[in-house]
Motif scaffolding. Structure first.
Motif, PDB file in Angstrom:
ATOM      1  N   UNK A  79       0.815  -1.212   0.000  1.00  0.00           N
ATOM      2  CA  UNK A  79       0.000   0.000   0.000  1.00  0.00           C
ATOM      3  C   UNK A  79       0.845   1.256   0.000  1.00  0.00           C
ATOM      4  N   UNK A  80       1.968   1.228   0.726  1.00  0.00           N
ATOM      5  CA  UNK A  80       2.856   2.400   0.757  1.00  0.00           C
ATOM      6  C   UNK A  80       3.458   2.671  -0.613  1.00  0.00           C
ATOM      7  N   UNK A  81       3.909   1.578  -1.277  1.00  0.00           N
ATOM      8  CA  UNK A  81       4.504   1.750  -2.610  1.00  0.00           C
ATOM      9  C   UNK A  81       3.468   2.283  -3.591  1.00  0.00           C
ATOM     10  N   UNK A 121       2.689   5.985  -2.738  1.00  0.00           N
ATOM     11  CA  UNK A 121       3.727   6.920  -3.171  1.00  0.00           C
ATOM     12  C   UNK A 121       3.689   7.113  -4.685  1.00  0.00           C
ATOM     13  N   UNK A 122       3.481   6.031  -5.410  1.00  0.00           N
ATOM     14  CA  UNK A 122       3.412   6.147  -6.871  1.00  0.00           C
ATOM     15  C   UNK A 122       2.188   6.974  -7.282  1.00  0.00           C
ATOM     16  N   UNK A 123       1.068   6.747  -6.620  1.00  0.00           N
ATOM     17  CA  UNK A 123      -0.140   7.521  -6.950  1.00  0.00           C
ATOM     18  C   UNK A 123       0.054   8.999  -6.599  1.00  0.00           C
ATOM     19  N   UNK A 146      -1.103   6.012   8.794  1.00  0.00           N
ATOM     20  CA  UNK A 146      -0.179   4.889   8.875  1.00  0.00           C
ATOM     21  C   UNK A 146      -0.118   4.284  10.275  1.00  0.00           C
ATOM     22  N   UNK A 147      -0.120   5.154  11.311  1.00  0.00           N
ATOM     23  CA  UNK A 147      -0.101   4.635  12.682  1.00  0.00           C
ATOM     24  C   UNK A 147      -1.386   3.883  13.010  1.00  0.00           C
ATOM     25  N   UNK A 148      -2.514   4.427  12.519  1.00  0.00           N
ATOM     26  CA  UNK A 148      -3.774   3.725  12.777  1.00  0.00           C
ATOM     27  C   UNK A 148      -3.806   2.379  12.055  1.00  0.00           C
ATOM     28  N   UNK A 149      -3.222   2.336  10.845  1.00  0.00           N
ATOM     29  CA  UNK A 149      -3.157   1.053  10.130  1.00  0.00           C
ATOM     30  C   UNK A 149      -2.263   0.061  10.864  1.00  0.00           C
TER      31      UNK A 149
END
Length: 428
Positions: free
Chosen positions: A30-32, A35-37, A131-134
């Motif tokens: 999801x992070x990758x 970032x791409x989006x 991100x912390x909640x995830x």
């Protein structure tokens, strides 16, 4: 020693580790993708703003006005800060500018360097919070998965643990011993239970065949032994028997008596302990011990040994008389055969414990076993004795206790605990 974990804990931790790895893989993916989006979004947004600015800048009266989130840097009127001047054309994400995070698009047009800066500080803060909640949700899911896995693994291994408990409670010698399959068991556990029950059935058949053989052989041996013993007694009673023949007849008589004791022991071992109650005799141990000691005085005297008997309080037993006599006699015989000169002490201790202490040089446990084995094979002076192995098996069969202690130079002490057969005082 290796500490082995339970199947339940292994399943639980395996599922928890799988859940954590899966959550980590999803978060990294999801992070990758995010970032791409983001890069595509910033590029499209800033290119649109740049094109709008260039289209409007053809009007001589147009002036760019910065907003709260979007600022234009144009040299020489408003150049980029020195630390950002080296940035080349293109989109640059998460650039520290004016105390916040920005996205920059740098272009070189007609010798001029232009840069649009979009403030994304608030967006980055929200992204960190998301991100912390995830991460927290992933940990919560892993915890819940662990609890569910522990509960589910417990349900899965429960029938296996029940089967293991049944196997642990099995007792040797019980032909009716079987294990049952729990209702929640799987087909694999049913296969294991069937294999265990098959082994128990084969073992019960083997024990029964051995018991039947010993019982039959012992009964068949009694008649010829009785005939030989009776003939020896009659021959000994005849007057005028030569000394050498008398010695041979006495050896035959002793061997016959020992063989009768051995047959009695085999008959006892062939029976189940619960059936032995019907064959028990009422024995006064204080009266039986002197008889056994007197039988062994000639053998002890021939080796220069003295037998000292100390009988304490009267003690009564309910046990097969030939078995008790053979067990005590064998221990006393071995004490005589493995001692030089001195005194062998025979004591009747409280609780129906017979103690035999010899003045030998002392032996290690291995040497003690070897001595009894040699006596059982006829390696002694007259081939008597039934062997330590058979006595130990007999004691386990009848619930008696046998302890042999030996120290170098201090002799050997054997204690035969007949407490399991003792009649409580006052019992009728």
């Amino acid at each position: 020693m290796t500490v082995r974990r339970s199947l339940r804990s292994r399943l639980t931790w395996s599922l928890v580790a799988y859940g954590l790895l899966l959550s980590l893989a999803v978060m990294v993916h999801g992070l990758v993708v995010n970032e791409h989006a983001e890069a595509l979004v910033w590029k499209s947004l800033l290119e649109a703003e740049f094109d709008h600015f260039l289209a409007r800048s053809a009007d001589p009266g147009y002036r760019w006005i910065d907003t709260d989130t979007l600022a234009l840097y144009e040299a020489p009127a408003r150049p980029l800060p020195p630390e950002l001047a080296a940035l080349g054309p293109g989109v640059h994400d998460e650039v520290d500018l004016a105390g916040g995070k920005h996205v920059l698009m740098v272009r070189d047009l007609a010798g001029r360097r232009l840069a649009l800066a979009l403030d994304i500080t608030d967006l980055e803060r929200r992204e960190r919070e998301l991100g912390m909640s995830m991460l927290a949700s992933a940990l919560l899911v892993a915890l819940l998965l662990g609890l569910f896995a522990a509960w589910g693994a417990g349900r899965l291994v429960g029938p296996l643990a029940d089967l293991a408990g049944q196997i642990a409670r099995l007792r040797p010698g019980r032909a009716e011993s079987r294990v049952t399959v729990p209702d929640a068991a799987t087909s694999e556990i049913e296969v294991i239970a069937a294999a265990v029950n098959g082994y128990l059935a084969r073992n019960a058949e083997f024990v029964e065949r051995e018991r039947a053989f010993i019982d039959s052989a012992s009964h068949e041996l009694r008649t010829p032994i009785s005939v030989i013993g009776g003939a020896a007694e009659l021959a000994l009673a005849q007057p005028g028997v030569p000394a050498k023949a008398l010695e041979k007849l006495q050896r035959i008589h002793r061997a016959t008596r020992d063989m009768e004791q051995l047959v009695s022991l085999l008959l006892v071992l062939a029976k189940e302990p619960a059936r032995l109650a019907h064959a028990n005799d009422h024995i006064a141990l204080g009266e039986l011990l002197p008889e056994i000691v007197e039988d062994h005085r000639p053998m002890a005297g021939a080796k220069g040994l003295q037998l000292d008997l100390a009988v304490g309080r009267p003690c009564e037993l309910l046990a097969p008389a030939p078995v008790v006599q053979a067990a005590i006699g064998n221990l006393l015989r071995n004490a005589v055969e493995n001692s030089g000169d001195g005194v062998i002490h025979v004591r009747l201790l409280p609780g129906a414990v017979v103690e035999i202490a010899d003045p030998g040089q002392g032996m290690s446990p291995e040497e003690i076993s070897a001595v009894y084995a040699r006596a059982a094979r006829g390696g002694g002076r007259d081939g008597g004795g039934i062997g330590l192995d058979l006595i130990t098996r007999l004691c386990a069969h009848l619930g008696w206790g046998l302890v042999i202690e030996s120290r170098p130079g201090e002799g050997t002490t054997a204690r035969l605990d007949l407490g399991a057969s003792r009649v409580p005082s006052g019992a009728v």
